[in-house]
Every structure is written in C-alpha cells, then in structure tokens.
Design a protein around this motif. Structure first.
Motif, PDB file in Angstrom:
ATOM      1  N   ARG A  15    -113.189  21.545 -46.182  1.00 53.30           N
ATOM      2  CA  ARG A  15    -112.032  22.391 -45.917  1.00 53.30           C
ATOM      3  C   ARG A  15    -111.724  22.411 -44.424  1.00 53.30           C
ATOM      4  O   ARG A  15    -112.615  22.379 -43.591  1.00 53.30           O
ATOM      5  CB  ARG A  15    -112.269  23.814 -46.430  1.00 53.30           C
ATOM      6  N   PHE A  19    -107.455  26.387 -41.992  1.00 53.93           N
ATOM      7  CA  PHE A  19    -107.145  26.893 -43.323  1.00 53.93           C
ATOM      8  C   PHE A  19    -108.104  28.008 -43.709  1.00 53.93           C
ATOM      9  O   PHE A  19    -107.700  29.029 -44.268  1.00 53.93           O
ATOM     10  CB  PHE A  19    -107.210  25.749 -44.337  1.00 53.93           C
ATOM     11  N   SER A  22    -107.256  31.181 -42.079  1.00 53.85           N
ATOM     12  CA  SER A  22    -106.076  31.840 -42.631  1.00 53.85           C
ATOM     13  C   SER A  22    -106.393  32.687 -43.855  1.00 53.85           C
ATOM     14  O   SER A  22    -105.689  33.662 -44.132  1.00 53.85           O
ATOM     15  CB  SER A  22    -105.005  30.796 -42.983  1.00 53.85           C
TER      16      SER A  22
END
Length: 334
Positions: A15, A19, A22
């Motif tokens: 990942r 991201f 967030s």
C-alpha cells in the motif's frame, strides 16, 4: 484497545504511504468507537495494528515512534478533535463576534460609527452630490491580544500500541475542555469589568442592575437594548452563573418569542450574575479573537523527547477575548 493483527508482518507493504495516511483518521475513529466513514479499505484493515500502519507510513524506521508516523498521527488527531469542536465552538456564537488579528502582539481595534440616515438634498446643477459627506467617526478603541494555550502529554510506543483507542477518545474529549477554557476566559473578562476607551467600565449605571434575573429585570435589560445607541438591538443570548438555569429557562418560556433564546451557564461567573447580549453580528460588545487566515480548530502538535522512545503530543489552541463596547450587553445580579 486497538485490535491485534491477524495479518503476517509486512502484510500492508504494497500500500502507498500517502494512501494509508489518508485513511488513518477513520481507522483511529473506528478503533476509538467514534463515528467513522465506512470504506472497503477500512474493512480490509480491520485486523491491522497501529504498527502495521506505521510500517507503511514510515517504511524507513517501520515504527510508531518515527517522525513520519508522528506527523500523520498529529494530522489525524487534529481532524478528529475538529469533529467535536465545530459544535462546541458554536455555543459562543450568540455572545461574541469573531475578530481576526494578524499576530500575537497587542493590537488596537477601532469601532467606527456612520452618520444617521437623512433624506438627500436637491442635486447641485452639473453635480452628482446629493448630500454632505463626513468622515466616519471612531466611537471606541480597545486593545486586544491573542494568547496560545497548550495541553501536552508524553506518549510512548507501548502506550500507543496498547491503549491507542483510548488515547484517541481522550483527544476527542479534549475539545470539550477547550470549550470550557474559552467560556472561562470570557467569564473572567466579564467579572473583571474592564475599562473601555472612554475610561468608564464596561458595565456602569446605564447597563447594570443589582436585581436577580426575573421578569422585571429582564424587561429592564430588553428595554435598554431597544432604546440604546444603536437602537432596537436584538437580544441573542443569556449568559448566567450556575444555579439559575431552570429559573432562566422557565422565565424565557413564559415570554412569547423568547423561548428559543440560547442560555449558557458558566461556573466562572460571579454568583448570581447574569448577562443579556445583543446579536454580535448587529453590534458586538465582546470580540472573540482568532489568528488571521489560521485554522480555527484546535491543532495537535508533536516533538521528539530526546534520549527516549517517546513523543510529546500537545493540543494547541490560540484565542483571546476583548471588550470593545458596552451598548450591546446588559449585566444583572451584581
């Protein structure tokens, strides 16, 4: 407590760090039992620990003690405290008008008055002038200053990983403590009855009564707001000392059109005192100070604590209150 991971170590490594940052606020909200935005990604991470996320956010150090993770955590906690602060902050809106200052130095604030309305005169031939123009008059000057308040804690790696959810909940609750701080600062200003630019106090014989809050004293306060200068000010809020909340609500309920007037009780006010405010948009007597162009919500900051594996996190809030005019506020009970 944040759940322990059933994923193998490094299960999130594919990942993207940005991201993961967030979705960190909603991950923390969910772990703390707070309302959160449901997403498929958050569901996929339901068994991941804070350390799993830290490895993604800070791949170099792979730790909740990393600077990258501290930045992500402080940003997320700032968003979480804002969830509560918006409604808490609004409680003071009927009593004060927000005024932004450029810096934290003592600053003079000037209030201007325009002339009364008159019918325009006849136009002068070959001229667009219909009336005499005058320079706006400064009717009052006050000195205002912002101050910063801070509540700081030391958080270790073990504390984050063991009690992360509880720490997030405590951060959210701190919004209520900031609300109490602002109410206390406003109350202390009113108790002090500061002098205005005319060298007279904020409350004098014209806008004060020693009477307790009842129908007669409220009538007096309403008449004063309606007949003062400027005239016909609209009452917008009643600030009272503790002990008379039920009395105040019953009194306002008995008067047509007054049952929706906001009532706020403060433990910092002198016993028995009460204050009727006019609509601060129309005419403000008290300014609630903020820094120009700054985020109005409380902020979460962090620092390294040298020679330890802990980080210092702090809730930071800048605010101030300044009395600028007596015409929009009436005091009773003193």
């Amino acid at each position: 407590m944040i759940q322990q991971s059933r994923f193998p170590a490094g299960g999130l490594e594919l990942r993207n760090a940005e991201f993961v940052k967030s979705i960190l606020p909603d991950y923390l909200r969910k772990a703390a039992g707070l309302p959160y935005r449901k997403t498929d990604t958050l569901h996929d991470l339901r068994h991941s620990t804070l350390e799993d996320l830290a490895r993604e956010i800070a791949p170099a150090t792979r730790s909740v003690n990393s600077s990258d993770f501290a930045i992500a955590m402080s940003d997320s906690l700032t968003a979480i405290i804002a969830d509560s602060w918006t409604d808490i902050s609004a409680r003071l809106n009927p009593f004060c008008r927000v005024h932004e200052l450029r810096n934290f130095h003592p600053t003079e604030i000037h209030k201007f008055d325009f002339p009364d309305f008159n019918e325009p005169g006849e136009p002068i031939e070959d001229s667009v002038e219909f009336c005499n123009y005058s320079t706006p008059k400064i009717s009052s000057t006050a000195t205002a200053q912002l101050k910063t308040y801070e509540s700081a804690v030391r958080v270790s790696k073990e504390l984050w990983t063991t009690f992360g959810g509880e720490l997030v909940t405590a951060t959210m609750r701190h919004a209520y403590s900031i609300g109490k701080l602002e109410l206390a600062l406003l109350s202390q200003l009113l108790n002090s009855n500061p002098a205005l630019a005319d060298s007279d106090n904020l409350f004098n014989a014209s806008n004060s009564t020693s009477s307790a809050l009842d129908i007669n004293s409220l009538d007096l306060a309403l008449s004063w707001l309606a007949s003062g200068s400027p005239q016909s000010l609209t009452p917008s809020g009643l600030l009272i000392a503790l002990g008379k909340e039920a009395t105040a609500r019953l009194l306002l309920k008995s008067i047509a059109g007054m049952d929706t007037l906001p009532i706020l009780a403060s433990p910092e006010l002198t016993a028995g005192s009460w204050f009727l405010f006019s609509n601060p948009t129309e005419h403000a007597s008290i300014l609630r100070l903020r820094e120009l162009n700054a985020n109005p919500n409380p902020q979460i900051g962090w620092i390294r604590i040298p020679k330890t594996e802990s980080r210092g996190y702090s809730v930071i809030h800048s605010v101030g209150f300044s009395a600028v005019d007596r015409n929009g506020i009436f005091r009773g009970g003193i």
